[in-house]
Design an enzyme around this catalytic site. Structure first.
Site, mmCIF file in Angstrom:
data_model
loop_
_atom_site.group_PDB
_atom_site.id
_atom_site.type_symbol
_atom_site.label_atom_id
_atom_site.label_comp_id
_atom_site.label_asym_id
_atom_site.label_seq_id
_atom_site.Cartn_x
_atom_site.Cartn_y
_atom_site.Cartn_z
ATOM 1 N N ARG A 1 -0.862 9.295 -9.996
ATOM 2 C CA ARG A 1 -0.886 7.891 -9.429
ATOM 3 C C ARG A 1 0.020 6.806 -10.231
ATOM 4 N NH1 ARG A 1 -4.181 7.251 -5.176
ATOM 5 N NH2 ARG A 1 -4.155 5.095 -5.525
ATOM 6 N N ASN B 1 1.023 3.591 -3.023
ATOM 7 C CA ASN B 1 1.640 3.896 -4.319
ATOM 8 C C ASN B 1 1.153 5.381 -4.796
ATOM 9 O OD1 ASN B 1 2.967 1.429 -4.541
ATOM 10 N ND2 ASN B 1 1.505 0.758 -6.325
ATOM 11 N N GLY B 2 -0.197 5.396 -4.491
ATOM 12 C CA GLY B 2 -0.526 6.912 -4.884
ATOM 13 C C GLY B 2 -0.074 7.812 -4.118
ATOM 14 N N HIS C 1 2.194 3.521 -9.271
ATOM 15 C CA HIS C 1 2.160 2.272 -9.475
ATOM 16 C C HIS C 1 3.478 1.708 -10.122
ATOM 17 C CE1 HIS C 1 -1.589 2.181 -7.841
ATOM 18 N NE2 HIS C 1 -2.236 3.043 -8.614
ATOM 19 N N ARG D 1 -12.125 1.626 -7.978
ATOM 20 C CA ARG D 1 -11.208 2.615 -8.379
ATOM 21 C C ARG D 1 -11.704 3.283 -9.724
ATOM 22 N NH1 ARG D 1 -5.194 2.096 -6.021
ATOM 23 N NH2 ARG D 1 -5.823 1.602 -3.933
ATOM 24 N N ASP E 1 0.869 -1.331 0.080
ATOM 25 C CA ASP E 1 0.098 0.065 -0.037
ATOM 26 C C ASP E 1 0.891 1.204 0.090
ATOM 27 O OD1 ASP E 1 -2.374 1.239 0.087
ATOM 28 O OD2 ASP E 1 -2.655 1.008 2.153
ATOM 29 N N GLU F 1 -12.061 -5.403 -4.109
ATOM 30 C CA GLU F 1 -12.531 -3.898 -3.931
ATOM 31 C C GLU F 1 -11.830 -3.001 -5.094
ATOM 32 O OE1 GLU F 1 -11.850 -5.904 -0.967
ATOM 33 O OE2 GLU F 1 -13.709 -6.535 -1.001
ATOM 34 N N ARG G 1 -4.845 -2.364 9.111
ATOM 35 C CA ARG G 1 -6.044 -3.208 8.571
ATOM 36 C C ARG G 1 -5.495 -4.147 7.835
ATOM 37 N NH1 ARG G 1 -8.383 1.896 7.164
ATOM 38 N NH2 ARG G 1 -7.561 2.052 4.713
ATOM 39 N N ILE G 2 -6.439 -5.351 7.756
ATOM 40 C CA ILE G 2 -6.208 -6.432 7.197
ATOM 41 C C ILE G 2 -6.703 -6.558 5.576
ATOM 42 C CG2 ILE G 2 -6.400 -9.120 6.888
ATOM 43 C CD1 ILE G 2 -4.473 -8.253 9.417
ATOM 44 N N LEU H 1 11.588 -20.154 -4.306
ATOM 45 C CA LEU H 1 10.547 -19.330 -3.760
ATOM 46 C C LEU H 1 9.236 -19.675 -4.489
ATOM 47 C CD1 LEU H 1 9.955 -16.833 -1.947
ATOM 48 C CD2 LEU H 1 10.216 -15.852 -3.971
#
Ligand code: IPE
Ligand code: MG
Length: 229
Positions: free
Chosen positions: A15, A4-5, A19, A53, A2, A49, A176-177, A113
């Site tokens: 924005r 980037n913007g 990204h 945007r 979280d 969600e 927050r999750i 990985l």
């Protein structure tokens, strides 16, 4: 991943620039994680969600995603990374779905990985999806309802074949999750940092791992039980 913007806004840039910078960070962090011997890394790239945007930003993220797949998958595979995508991919353009399928097929047998990328993912979606699959198997007689315990349930959610995450990292300051791996995070250590994703680095990853190393994982037991074991 979280921030980037905000990173872009702080620089008076669009924005999109955030990204793009975030994508470079992602590439670096995957490499750092592999180098540090991390077994499995799951990245929350696009939530169920995020479709809310503005359309231009969603379109831009999709383009970036497609470009990233084209430019990175070959190199990742050479580095033995096994790639998979979790989430409802049916919402993506056919072209993108094909690229995801190809990346998974190409890297399926790699032993390095285990990289999972959560796209159109939601933790509740994952749980509901598992419940539906269980209901189907019960209905068809393949599964006995009484045999559905936590272990059995876990085999129906995403990432069933890899251990639950030890450490969760959220950048960008929110605590927050946000509907991430709801099932899997039950005992995960949670690490929150104000660093914006484009500024996250190998050093920051090291700080998160150091935080993790300092935690005592009790899984319901007392501290004394754990330290004497
Ligand atoms: C996270 O950065 C990237 C994605 C969700 C793809 P944001 O775009 O949420 O950045 P902020 O929260 O606006 O700073
Ligand atoms: Mg955000």
């Amino acid at each position: 991943m979280d921030g980037n913007g905000r990173w872009a806004r702080q620089r008076g840039r669009a924005r999109a620039a955030g990204h793009q910078a975030g994508f470079h960070t992602t590439r670096d962090i995957v490499e750092s994680a592999a180098r540090r011997g991390v077994e499995a890394l799951t990245l929350f790239a696009f939530s169920s969600e995020n479709w809310r945007r503005p359309q231009t930003e969603v379109g831009l993220l999709m383009d970036l995603f497609l470009r990233a797949l084209n430019s990175e998958v070959g190199k990742l595979s050479e580095n033995n990374v096994q790639i998979r995508f979790i989430g409802d991919r049916s919402a993506f353009k056919p072209r993108l779905q094909t690229e995801m399928d190809n990346a998974e097929a190409l890297t399926a047998n790699n032993q390095g990985l285990k990289l999972a990328i959560a796209v159109n993912y939601g933790g509740r979606w994952d749980i509901v999806n598992a419940a539906k699959a269980i209901a189907r198997d019960v209905q068809s007689g393949m599964l006995d309802v009484d045999s559905v315990d936590e272990r059995a349930f876990a085999s129906y959610v995403s990432l069933a074949d890899i251990p639950d995450p030890d450490l969760f990292i959220r950048t960008g300051g929110e605590k927050r999750i946000s509907n991430y791996l709801m099932w899997h995070l039950a005992y995960t250590e949670l690490y929150f940092t104000d660093v914006l994703w484009p500024d996250f680095s190998d050093e920051e990853l090291g700080a998160a791992i150091t935080f993790y190393a300092g935690r005592q994982r009790r899984f319901g037991k007392t501290g004394e039980q754990v330290s004497s074991a």
